[in-house]
Design a protein around this motif. Structure first.
Motif, PDB file in Angstrom:
ATOM      1  N   ASP A  51       0.854  -1.181   0.000  1.00  0.00           N
ATOM      2  CA  ASP A  51       0.000   0.000   0.000  1.00  0.00           C
ATOM      3  C   ASP A  51       0.890   1.231   0.000  1.00  0.00           C
ATOM      4  OD1 ASP A  51      -1.814   2.013   0.352  1.00  0.00           O
ATOM      5  OD2 ASP A  51      -2.846   1.119   2.053  1.00  0.00           O
ATOM      6  N   ASP A  52       0.863   2.002  -1.093  1.00  0.00           N
ATOM      7  CA  ASP A  52       1.727   3.175  -1.179  1.00  0.00           C
ATOM      8  C   ASP A  52       1.005   4.469  -0.829  1.00  0.00           C
ATOM      9  OD1 ASP A  52       0.084   3.674  -3.319  1.00  0.00           O
ATOM     10  OD2 ASP A  52       1.626   3.404  -4.852  1.00  0.00           O
ATOM     11  N   GLY A  53      -0.215   4.353  -0.275  1.00  0.00           N
ATOM     12  CA  GLY A  53      -0.970   5.530   0.103  1.00  0.00           C
ATOM     13  C   GLY A  53      -2.002   5.937  -0.926  1.00  0.00           C
ATOM     14  N   GLU A  54      -1.716   5.722  -2.206  1.00  0.00           N
ATOM     15  CA  GLU A  54      -2.657   6.038  -3.273  1.00  0.00           C
ATOM     16  C   GLU A  54      -3.299   4.783  -3.856  1.00  0.00           C
ATOM     17  OE1 GLU A  54      -0.912   8.379  -6.303  1.00  0.00           O
ATOM     18  OE2 GLU A  54      -0.517  10.104  -5.005  1.00  0.00           O
ATOM     19  N   HIS A  61     -10.108   2.476   3.155  1.00  0.00           N
ATOM     20  CA  HIS A  61      -8.722   2.794   2.823  1.00  0.00           C
ATOM     21  C   HIS A  61      -8.156   3.820   3.812  1.00  0.00           C
ATOM     22  CE1 HIS A  61      -5.196   3.206   0.307  1.00  0.00           C
ATOM     23  NE2 HIS A  61      -5.385   4.517   0.229  1.00  0.00           N
ATOM     24  N   GLU A  62      -8.940   4.880   4.085  1.00  0.00           N
ATOM     25  CA  GLU A  62      -8.490   5.903   5.032  1.00  0.00           C
ATOM     26  C   GLU A  62      -8.405   5.349   6.446  1.00  0.00           C
ATOM     27  OE1 GLU A  62      -7.419   8.963   4.330  1.00  0.00           O
ATOM     28  OE2 GLU A  62      -7.635   8.418   2.223  1.00  0.00           O
ATOM     29  N   LYS A  92      -5.180   3.398   7.074  1.00  0.00           N
ATOM     30  CA  LYS A  92      -4.034   4.291   7.303  1.00  0.00           C
ATOM     31  C   LYS A  92      -4.097   4.870   8.722  1.00  0.00           C
ATOM     32  CE  LYS A  92      -4.490   7.078   3.760  1.00  0.00           C
ATOM     33  NZ  LYS A  92      -4.178   8.149   2.777  1.00  0.00           N
ATOM     34  N   ASP A 132      -3.018   2.174  11.238  1.00  0.00           N
ATOM     35  CA  ASP A 132      -1.568   1.956  11.189  1.00  0.00           C
ATOM     36  C   ASP A 132      -0.817   3.028  11.970  1.00  0.00           C
ATOM     37  OD1 ASP A 132      -1.836  -0.308   9.697  1.00  0.00           O
ATOM     38  OD2 ASP A 132      -1.547   0.694   7.763  1.00  0.00           O
ATOM     39  N   GLU A 133      -1.233   4.283  11.782  1.00  0.00           N
ATOM     40  CA  GLU A 133      -0.562   5.381  12.475  1.00  0.00           C
ATOM     41  C   GLU A 133      -0.908   5.395  13.958  1.00  0.00           C
ATOM     42  OE1 GLU A 133       1.681   7.607  11.333  1.00  0.00           O
ATOM     43  OE2 GLU A 133       1.693   6.466   9.459  1.00  0.00           O
TER      44      GLU A 133
END
Length: 577
Positions: free
Chosen positions: A343-346, A445-446, A449, A452-453
């Protein structure tokens, strides 16, 4: 009987003669004394009257090779005369013949039934103008209107067939072909080549492009020949890669369309004179096959093999053959597993493989926000249909219908439609599913992320939990407001209009009076009501728009049905003749 013209009467009698089994010719005519125009014609059996045996004898020579006597005094005829209205009416008809009639399987040999019509006639005229027979003074190219029309719909990929070079054909003949929405070969033009020099091929490709209104194809398939390749690069310029669109090579599995368009008609023993008739028969046969495929697509429903909304959607959009091909890929997803690899963020990259076969894995990169996926197999780029690997990723990410950018019009039943239909808007339910899927995948998706953070340390964890609790409250409040708005939307149109007018009146006429100002909560409530009303109106507009597009699609389907019926009638009339 009455006819619009003398030619119409002649054509009718000749058509009748073909069915019965005799040949016709024009016998006598009578002209008007006033202006000299022909006002009466007689069409007769070719065996009418008797030939004058002395008609070709002269004092200086004798007839060395006398022709066969064919006239036996047959009285069969049709007479027509012109009325004051300009139309022609039958004035006499004799049915009986004094000779044997020709059986149906031999009638095409009779003189009046040997004519060649349509594209073959144009071809003959072109070749004769260029000096043909068995010798050529130069290269010749031709493309009839149907070939040019075919190119506007299916000219994205082209095959330049030079199989005559392998001694399959006696003639130096090379057709340009493509593939239609049923996976069948279609013709884009033909050429006779006097030689195989680079100059000849450059001339041919430039001439062909001019005939096709200068529109370049996405790809050209031909044999591995340096001269042809150089000529293509000079005239067209495409590089050949795996990610270039080559519809016919994958859809038809190198079967029908990769062979010559004229296979079964033109062969190594065909000479130029024979070619004209065979060319015409080939065009007729290909046209009949397309008509039948159109009929099957419009009048039969395929058997669905899954409960997937995507399969039902595809069955209503694609032609029958292309749907079957798509169905293979969709059912094939059941044997594949898709797991998140990166997952590269996009975009998220998924590894797609059969169980226990990770060494044979494919990789699909999926951008959730744009609903776009690319697979390492590059099947979509190559053929215009999604592969089972991308469809497997769609399955695990809850993409329930095909995004509109993955439905190529050239593969749909509306491929030849002049109306541009936004397919994703023609089905309200599918549109809802797709929009819901986009929202769901974007949030997930959001959220991934965020998780994870937030889980990296105790401090970030506490902040994340607090933020989630606050977010949960706000989502609950938005849900309540949405339920309240549905109640507003359920009122009559008159109630909504009066509420809207009253709100405008209060906010517009009493702002100057501090004692009569609405409270902040009331003002927010009125604004929310108006916002909900506007949202409701927008949604109704979308429904109306979708319904309108659906009606347009029905009209196009009806036009296609009528076109198929007309073609079938023409074919049946030709068979009866």
């Amino acid at each position: 009987m009455e006819f619009e013209s003398e030619e119409a009467a002649k054509a009718f009698y000749n058509s009748y003669a073909r069915r019965v089994g005799f040949s016709t010719r024009v016998s006598s005519s009578r002209r008007s004394r006033r202006d000299g125009a022909i006002i009466q014609r007689q069409f007769v059996c070719a065996k009418e009257g008797f030939r004058n045996l002395n008609e070709k004898r002269t004092k200086d020579r004798e007839i060395k090779r006398p022709r066969t006597i064919t006239r036996v005094g047959c009285k069969a005829s049709l007479s027509v005369k012109m009325q004051d209205s300009g139309k022609w009416v039958v004035s006499g008809f004799v049915r009986e013949h004094n000779h044997e009639l020709v059986p149906p399987d031999q009638v095409h040999c009779l003189r009046s039934h040997r004519q060649i019509s349509g594209p073959a006639k144009t071809l003959i005229d072109t070749l004769q103008a260029a000096g043909d027979e068995e010798q050529y003074s130069g290269n010749v190219f031709w493309a009839d209107p149907k070939a040019r029309t075919n190119y506007t719909y299916f000219g994205d990929t082209v095959t330049f067939d030079t199989t005559y070079r392998s001694n399959r054909y006696r003639l130096p003949f090379a057709p340009f072909t493509g593939v239609n929405h049923h996976g069948q070969p279609v013709l884009f033009g033909c050429a006779f080549l006097i030689n195989e020099t680079e100059a000849s091929f450059v001339w041919l490709f430039n001439t062909w492009l001019t005939a096709m209104s200068g529109r370049h194809p996405v790809s050209i398939t031909t044999d591995h020949d340096a001269v042809i390749r150089s000529a293509i690069m000079q005239a067209v310029g495409p590089s050949i890669f795996r990610d270039t669109f080559f519809a016919e090579m994958s859809i038809t599995q190198r079967s029908d369309s990769m062979n010559s368009y004229f296979d079964g008609y033109v062969n190594a023993s065909t000479n130029l004179n024979q070619f004209f008739k065979l060319y015409e028969k080939s065009l007729e046969s290909r046209n009949e096959k397309e008509v039948k495929a159109d009929y099957d697509t419009m009048n039969t429903s395929p058997v669905l093999k899954t409960p997937s909304p995507m399969e039902k959607q595809a069955s209503e959009l694609y032609t029958r053959k292309l749907f079957m091909r798509f169905q293979e890929e969709l059912v094939g997803t059941l044997t594949f597993m898709a797991s998140k690899a990166e997952d590269d963020g996009e975009s998220i990259t998924y590894q797609v493989a059969k169980y226990g076969e990770d060494h044979k894995a494919y990789y699909v990169k999926f951008n959730v926000l744009e609903m776009k996926a690319t697979c390492s197999c590059q099947m979509f780029e190559f053929s215009g249909l999604l592969c089972r690997h991308v469809l497997a990723v769609f399955r695990v990410t809850n993409v329930l219908t095909l995004p509109s950018h993955y439905i190529l019009k050239r593969w749909t039943r509306n491929a030849k439609s002049s109306v541009i239909l936004e397919e994703r808007s023609t089905d309200v339910y599918a549109n809802y599913l797709e929009s819901h899927t986009v929202r769901y995948n974007t949030l997930r998706h959001e959220a991934f992320k965020f998780v994870d953070e937030g889980s990296k340390s105790l401090d970030t964890y506490n902040v994340a939990v607090s933020a989630l609790q606050e977010a949960a409250k706000r989502v609950t409040l938005a849900t309540k407001n949405e339920r309240r708005s549905s109640t507003v939307n359920g009122r009559s149109r008159g109630e909504l209009a009066s509420n809207g007018s009253r709100a405008n009146y209060i906010s517009g006429n009493h702002l100057g009076s501090s004692t009569q100002l609405l409270s902040e909560d009331d003002m927010d409530k009125k604004i929310q009501e108006l916002t909900n009303e506007l949202d409701y109106a927008n949604r109704k507009c979308e429904v109306y728009r979708a319904n309108l597009l659906s009606v347009l699609k029905d009209i196009e389907d009806h036009k296609l049905q009528l076109s198929i019926k007309v073609q079938n009638i023409k074919i049946s009339m030709k068979d009866s003749i």
